[in-house]
Design an enzyme around this catalytic site. Sequence first.
Site, PDB file in Angstrom:
ATOM      1  N   LYS A  56      44.305  14.829  60.997  1.00  0.00           N
ATOM      2  CA  LYS A  56      43.296  14.253  60.653  1.00  0.00           C
ATOM      3  C   LYS A  56      42.050  14.951  61.021  1.00  0.00           C
ATOM      4  O   LYS A  56      41.889  15.819  61.523  1.00  0.00           O
ATOM      5  CB  LYS A  56      43.274  12.888  61.224  1.00  0.00           C
ATOM      6  CG  LYS A  56      43.513  13.036  62.819  1.00  0.00           C
ATOM      7  CD  LYS A  56      43.810  11.740  63.422  1.00  0.00           C
ATOM      8  CE  LYS A  56      43.978  11.973  64.959  1.00  0.00           C
ATOM      9  NZ  LYS A  56      44.813  10.893  65.395  1.00  0.00           N
ATOM     10  N   ARG A 116      45.112  -1.958  69.359  1.00  0.00           N
ATOM     11  CA  ARG A 116      44.309  -1.172  68.224  1.00  0.00           C
ATOM     12  C   ARG A 116      45.145  -1.670  66.867  1.00  0.00           C
ATOM     13  O   ARG A 116      45.344  -2.692  66.532  1.00  0.00           O
ATOM     14  CB  ARG A 116      44.357   0.210  68.747  1.00  0.00           C
ATOM     15  CG  ARG A 116      43.182   0.841  67.779  1.00  0.00           C
ATOM     16  CD  ARG A 116      43.260   2.714  68.250  1.00  0.00           C
ATOM     17  NE  ARG A 116      44.219   3.152  67.558  1.00  0.00           N
ATOM     18  CZ  ARG A 116      44.286   4.616  67.615  1.00  0.00           C
ATOM     19  NH1 ARG A 116      43.532   5.498  68.341  1.00  0.00           N
ATOM     20  NH2 ARG A 116      45.350   5.340  67.182  1.00  0.00           N
ATOM     21  N   HIS A 147      51.671   3.415  69.014  1.00  0.00           N
ATOM     22  CA  HIS A 147      50.617   4.303  69.517  1.00  0.00           C
ATOM     23  C   HIS A 147      50.419   3.972  71.167  1.00  0.00           C
ATOM     24  O   HIS A 147      50.322   2.746  71.562  1.00  0.00           O
ATOM     25  CB  HIS A 147      49.532   4.442  68.909  1.00  0.00           C
ATOM     26  CG  HIS A 147      48.623   5.762  69.268  1.00  0.00           C
ATOM     27  ND1 HIS A 147      49.109   7.043  68.906  1.00  0.00           N
ATOM     28  CD2 HIS A 147      47.350   6.008  69.706  1.00  0.00           C
ATOM     29  CE1 HIS A 147      48.418   8.071  69.512  1.00  0.00           C
ATOM     30  NE2 HIS A 147      47.127   7.311  69.694  1.00  0.00           N
ATOM     31  N   ARG A 168      54.396  12.836  66.862  1.00  0.00           N
ATOM     32  CA  ARG A 168      53.360  13.074  66.132  1.00  0.00           C
ATOM     33  C   ARG A 168      51.923  13.789  66.881  1.00  0.00           C
ATOM     34  O   ARG A 168      51.068  13.362  67.079  1.00  0.00           O
ATOM     35  CB  ARG A 168      52.772  11.762  65.734  1.00  0.00           C
ATOM     36  CG  ARG A 168      53.449  10.752  65.158  1.00  0.00           C
ATOM     37  CD  ARG A 168      52.552   9.370  64.832  1.00  0.00           C
ATOM     38  NE  ARG A 168      52.196   8.803  65.710  1.00  0.00           N
ATOM     39  CZ  ARG A 168      52.493   7.766  66.296  1.00  0.00           C
ATOM     40  NH1 ARG A 168      53.430   7.209  65.997  1.00  0.00           N
ATOM     41  NH2 ARG A 168      51.771   7.319  67.354  1.00  0.00           N
ATOM     42  N   TYR A 210      12.774  23.203  73.434  1.00  0.00           N
ATOM     43  CA  TYR A 210      11.971  21.767  73.700  1.00  0.00           C
ATOM     44  C   TYR A 210      11.935  21.186  75.008  1.00  0.00           C
ATOM     45  O   TYR A 210      12.957  21.234  75.807  1.00  0.00           O
ATOM     46  CB  TYR A 210      12.775  20.822  72.745  1.00  0.00           C
ATOM     47  CG  TYR A 210      12.859  21.137  71.086  1.00  0.00           C
ATOM     48  CD1 TYR A 210      11.341  21.038  70.646  1.00  0.00           C
ATOM     49  CD2 TYR A 210      13.846  21.076  70.526  1.00  0.00           C
ATOM     50  CE1 TYR A 210      11.203  21.256  69.198  1.00  0.00           C
ATOM     51  CE2 TYR A 210      13.722  21.579  69.114  1.00  0.00           C
ATOM     52  CZ  TYR A 210      12.325  21.458  68.628  1.00  0.00           C
ATOM     53  OH  TYR A 210      12.269  21.775  67.056  1.00  0.00           O
ATOM     54  N   CYS A 222      18.638  23.172  70.257  1.00  0.00           N
ATOM     55  CA  CYS A 222      18.022  22.654  69.209  1.00  0.00           C
ATOM     56  C   CYS A 222      19.025  22.267  68.038  1.00  0.00           C
ATOM     57  O   CYS A 222      20.451  22.633  68.219  1.00  0.00           O
ATOM     58  CB  CYS A 222      17.034  23.664  68.553  1.00  0.00           C
ATOM     59  SG  CYS A 222      16.134  24.285  69.876  1.00  0.00           S
ATOM     60  N   ASP A 238      19.428  24.155  65.423  1.00  0.00           N
ATOM     61  CA  ASP A 238      20.231  25.229  64.702  1.00  0.00           C
ATOM     62  C   ASP A 238      20.348  26.316  65.563  1.00  0.00           C
ATOM     63  O   ASP A 238      20.517  27.447  64.929  1.00  0.00           O
ATOM     64  CB  ASP A 238      19.101  25.556  63.410  1.00  0.00           C
ATOM     65  CG  ASP A 238      18.971  24.333  62.575  1.00  0.00           C
ATOM     66  OD1 ASP A 238      19.757  23.926  61.864  1.00  0.00           O
ATOM     67  OD2 ASP A 238      17.514  24.114  62.382  1.00  0.00           O
TER      68      ASP A 238
HETATM   69  C1  LIG Z   1      45.534  11.213  66.567  1.00  0.00           C
HETATM   70  C2  LIG Z   1      46.930  10.654  66.551  1.00  0.00           C
HETATM   71  C3  LIG Z   1      47.887  11.134  67.082  1.00  0.00           C
HETATM   72  C4  LIG Z   1      47.742  12.400  67.637  1.00  0.00           C
HETATM   73  O1  LIG Z   1      47.318  12.385  69.086  1.00  0.00           O
HETATM   74  P1  LIG Z   1      47.161  13.630  70.076  1.00  0.00           P
HETATM   75  O2  LIG Z   1      46.708  13.045  71.016  1.00  0.00           O
HETATM   76  O3  LIG Z   1      46.051  14.583  69.389  1.00  0.00           O
HETATM   77  O4  LIG Z   1      48.407  14.365  70.182  1.00  0.00           O
HETATM   78  C5  LIG Z   1      49.200  10.465  67.009  1.00  0.00           C
HETATM   79  N1  LIG Z   1      49.383   9.359  66.437  1.00  0.00           N
HETATM   80  C6  LIG Z   1      48.099   8.542  66.011  1.00  0.00           C
HETATM   81  C7  LIG Z   1      48.472   7.326  65.499  1.00  0.00           C
HETATM   82  C8  LIG Z   1      46.927   9.103  65.900  1.00  0.00           C
HETATM   83  O5  LIG Z   1      46.113   8.484  65.653  1.00  0.00           O
END
Ligand SMILES: *Cc1c(COP(=O)(O)O)cnc(C)c1O
Length: 389
Positions: A53, A151, A183, A239, A282, A329, A331
């Site tokens: 992602k 969530r 998760h 994941r 700045y 800054c 850039d």
């Molecule tokens: C981003 C995400 C992951 C990966 O998480 P990491 O901590 O980067 O390994 C796994 N599952 C879900 C649902 C996520 O949103």
Amino acid sequence: MSWEEGRGRGAGEADLGTMRYPTRALVELAAIRENVRLIRETAGGAEVMAMVKADGYGHGAAAVAGAALAGGAGRIGVAYVEEALALREAGVGVPVMAMVCTRGDEYGRAVAAGVDLGVGGLRLLEEVAEAAVDAGRAARVHLAVDTGMTREGANAQGWPELVERALKAQASGRVEIVGIWSHLACADEPGHPSVAAQARVFREAVELAERAGVRPEVRHLANSAAALYLPETRWDLVRPGIAIYGLHPAPGLPDPGLRPAMTVVSQIAFTKRAAAGSGVSYGHAYTTPRDANVALVPAGYADGVPRNGGGVLELLAGGARRRIAGRVCMDQFVVDLGDDVVEEGDEVVLFGPGDRGEPTAQDWAEALGTISYEVVTRIGGRVPRTHLD
Ligand SMILES: *Cc1c(COP(=O)(O)O)cnc(C)c1O
């Protein structure tokens, strides 16, 4: 392999090689492959869904997906349907899952492209099932259960009905229940009581669904930290995200041997001698304590060098670690070299794997009070990614 040798050979180089831009993100695809291999070995028999992602956490989603598959991942995960469709267009043929589905997404196209969808609510399930009728094929869904993070997903009250409705949609050919997932909120803190509590709720949710007749291909709960450190959470599929990029998901725990894949380099745009007492950038947040050589680095907060990194972030310039002098800054920023000399055009390294003594993304994260995820993901859209292989 030197960086120079690698240039011009990586994926995407055809587009980027001709682009003159002083700041570049170099991404070692071999590191991603090896990191995935290591995670896969550590996670035992579990399948790997590589999370790409947010443009592969800033590394380039399509190139990372290719490297992760070469390293043994079997599936790809993203946040949004549009990200999944972009990967399909880039030729990724394995299962691709969009975790964050919102109402009104392009479900017709997603179902037609065989994109797996994370579904944790009844209205969303209905919308996806309707899109499947139009697409003329079943929508592949992974039912999300909220096991305690509050969530995504149906919570304990809503889970039985979500399961029941999904089974009905499956019976009518509109939906195929591919997975059950959740998760973890505190996977990076093994021993945190929420981990065991979420693991228990997940088991109960899986058992309820299976008793009701769900036969999922994959049940999945583990992100990087869980995949590496919490064996009881691995189920059929892990994941990992941050770990495939070689960054440590839980910096307090033993280093599993990951290699950071991204190096951000820039080059000195300009140098000059500044008198003692010169206010720099700045707000004059920094003043040269004595006569000094100062150098301008053409990278700013538009490129992902956070503005609050002024005075705290280090980089490798002229063979030594130097701190950013004064405000960053949009850039550019300034470095005080004392009496050291660098040449205009010399390479500087903002962060990388640390091979040459440069800071790591983890070092930047600690200096900034954030996590390495944010450091790499924030590298700006105008910074070309060069994939080295
Ligand atoms: C981003 C995400 C992951 C990966 O998480 P990491 O901590 O980067 O390994 C796994 N599952 C879900 C649902 C996520 O949103």
